[in-house]
Design a protein around this motif. Sequence first.
Motif, PDB file in Angstrom:
ATOM      1  N   SER A   1     -10.461   3.087  -0.618  1.00 23.91           N
ATOM      2  CA  SER A   1      -9.095   3.079  -0.077  1.00 23.91           C
ATOM      3  C   SER A   1      -8.898   4.222   0.912  1.00 23.91           C
ATOM      4  CB  SER A   1      -8.081   3.188  -1.221  1.00 23.91           C
ATOM      5  OG  SER A   1      -8.240   2.137  -2.144  1.00 23.91           O
TER       6      SER A   1
ATOM      7  N   ALA B   1      -7.431  -0.887  -3.650  1.00 20.83           N
ATOM      8  CA  ALA B   1      -8.641  -0.981  -2.824  1.00 20.83           C
ATOM      9  C   ALA B   1      -8.706  -2.323  -2.101  1.00 20.83           C
ATOM     10  CB  ALA B   1      -9.880  -0.786  -3.699  1.00 20.83           C
TER      11      ALA B   1
ATOM     12  N   VAL C   1       0.840  -1.203   0.000  1.00 22.24           N
ATOM     13  CA  VAL C   1       0.000   0.000   0.000  1.00 22.24           C
ATOM     14  C   VAL C   1       0.873   1.251   0.000  1.00 22.24           C
ATOM     15  CG1 VAL C   1      -1.702   1.326   1.305  1.00 22.24           C
ATOM     16  CG2 VAL C   1      -1.935  -1.155   1.131  1.00 22.24           C
TER      17      VAL C   1
ATOM     18  N   CYS D   1     -13.044   2.769  -6.085  1.00 25.64           N
ATOM     19  CA  CYS D   1     -11.752   2.268  -5.599  1.00 25.64           C
ATOM     20  C   CYS D   1     -11.060   3.291  -4.702  1.00 25.64           C
ATOM     21  CB  CYS D   1     -10.845   1.929  -6.778  1.00 25.64           C
ATOM     22  SG  CYS D   1     -11.486   0.657  -7.877  1.00 25.64           S
TER      23      CYS D   1
ATOM     24  N   SER E   1      -6.101  -2.311   0.845  1.00 22.27           N
ATOM     25  CA  SER E   1      -6.182  -1.290   1.897  1.00 22.27           C
ATOM     26  C   SER E   1      -6.780  -1.769   3.218  1.00 22.27           C
ATOM     27  CB  SER E   1      -6.947  -0.070   1.370  1.00 22.27           C
ATOM     28  OG  SER E   1      -8.239  -0.420   0.930  1.00 22.27           O
TER      29      SER E   1
END
Length: 558
Positions: free
Chosen positions: A350, A292, A260, A346, A295
Amino acid sequence: MAVTIEDLYRSYGILADAKDNLCQHKDAYQVILNGVKGGAKEKRLAAQFIPKFFSSFPELADAAINAQLDLCEDEDVSIRRQAIKELPRFATGDNILRVADILTQLLQTDDTAEFNQVTAALISIFKMDAKGTLGGLFSQILHGEDIVRERAIKFLSTKLKTLPEDVMSKEVEDYVFAETKKVLEDVTGEEFVLLMRVVSGLHVLQTVNGRQQLVELVVEQADLEQALNPSEPDAVDRLLQCTRQALPLFSKNVHSTRFVTYFCEHVLPNLSTLTSPVAELDIQLEVLKLLAEMSPFCGDMEKLEANLSMMFTKLMEFMPLPPEEAENGETSANEEPKLQFSYVECLIFSFHQLGKKLPDFLVDKVDAERLKDFKIRLQYFARGLQVYIRQLRVALQGKTGDALKTEENKIKVVALKITNNINVLIKDLFHNPPSYKSTVTLSWKPVQKPEGVATKRPSTEDTGSGGSTKKPVVSLPRRDARQIYNPPSGKYSASIGNFTYGEKDSVARFIFLCFLTLFSLNNGRVYHWDCSGFTPSVYSRPVSASSRRTYSCLLFHR
């Protein structure tokens, strides 16, 4: 002088009758070995006779294996198949590694029946000595020809998981993992995917520690220490492949933090310049989907505020400002911005996930002017969402079974999931302070059904005095189902008189706003869903300024 059929049968008879004195008839076994130089019939007999007495003549072991190998390479496919079928009988003691090596090389055949014979022979010696067989396979993977390497890796990825647990012991699985790490030092993208399939299926790596080791393996392959070159298709492809392999490994105990972080620091800033490794792939959407999905499993992040800020900036790029109105209060159709729902789903998901770790980001870390701009964008986007959700529900109303399986309706169902998700998350962000409590399932992911739902104990009113009569169970409406307001009636309607004047005014104001909103929707802007591709778009006709203000008042009035 060439060996004949009669010579082979005579020698076979001598050896078969010798029983415990086999070692005294070395000459008879040599005749059988010489049969590989005869005609087709002699070769077929030799292929059967050589392995039958192989273990009785250790001093001729090398000669016997070489003779059988000659038959495995014969021009006659029937002779090759017979020789291959008998090869596992040579897999004893120190010969197992050599036999496995030979069989692995034979995987390069293009004859389907012969290939299946080789595969069956390999599985057969696996059950005799798994570690020795793996030694032959990995030897060819590391040092063999490309075609042999490719097929050996495919064999491992498809057949290893079918072997019983008593064959794939902990020692054997540890050996597989150690050898696979050596191979991963230099692999193609396809080989990496197949080898990850091999190690991911090992029982020894199903623990939290084991999955963490697998993530470390993928991190090394992804080379997250190096900056991403967005214009290099191979670099982008490697990152995508590694991230896809890491995704199933992430959990609340195995974190996705490094991936990430890398996406926030190196991918999002270059999102618009990424070069797709595949022509038809929407590389931006693919990257955002991966982000996404990762996350929710992100752990503690060193540069959380900076990464949230980057995600916030990118989200604002995909959430346009409302178009400016002309003096007559209308906007031309070509000035209407495109609402890219898939991208926004998305990014907002996130941002929502990382925002939980720094809940005061939108309160203390973003300046007032920028926050005001963000809320205007949210409000405009939400307005389009509401109209589109309503149109989708009407379009899908009453459709079940096969009717929902048409391509058009499949797109509409996915679109409804996307817009509902964004709508839920926007509501969270409009709280003051922003809330991060709502949970949604990403539109392309299967809905996780709860294992069981607790039932409420029936009250005395439900059961009555006798306790035998039960109130009929009424299924609750889905949370996202369209609710229609009905005025109270019946014996409980009198309770409305207990409201204070302020509460009565609030109810009346709410009903009045609902009426105005419906009026403005029916007479103002009409939104149209563009089903082309995977990125939803909304185009619209103008809505008057007064209707827009009324609509926004209804959406965000609390």
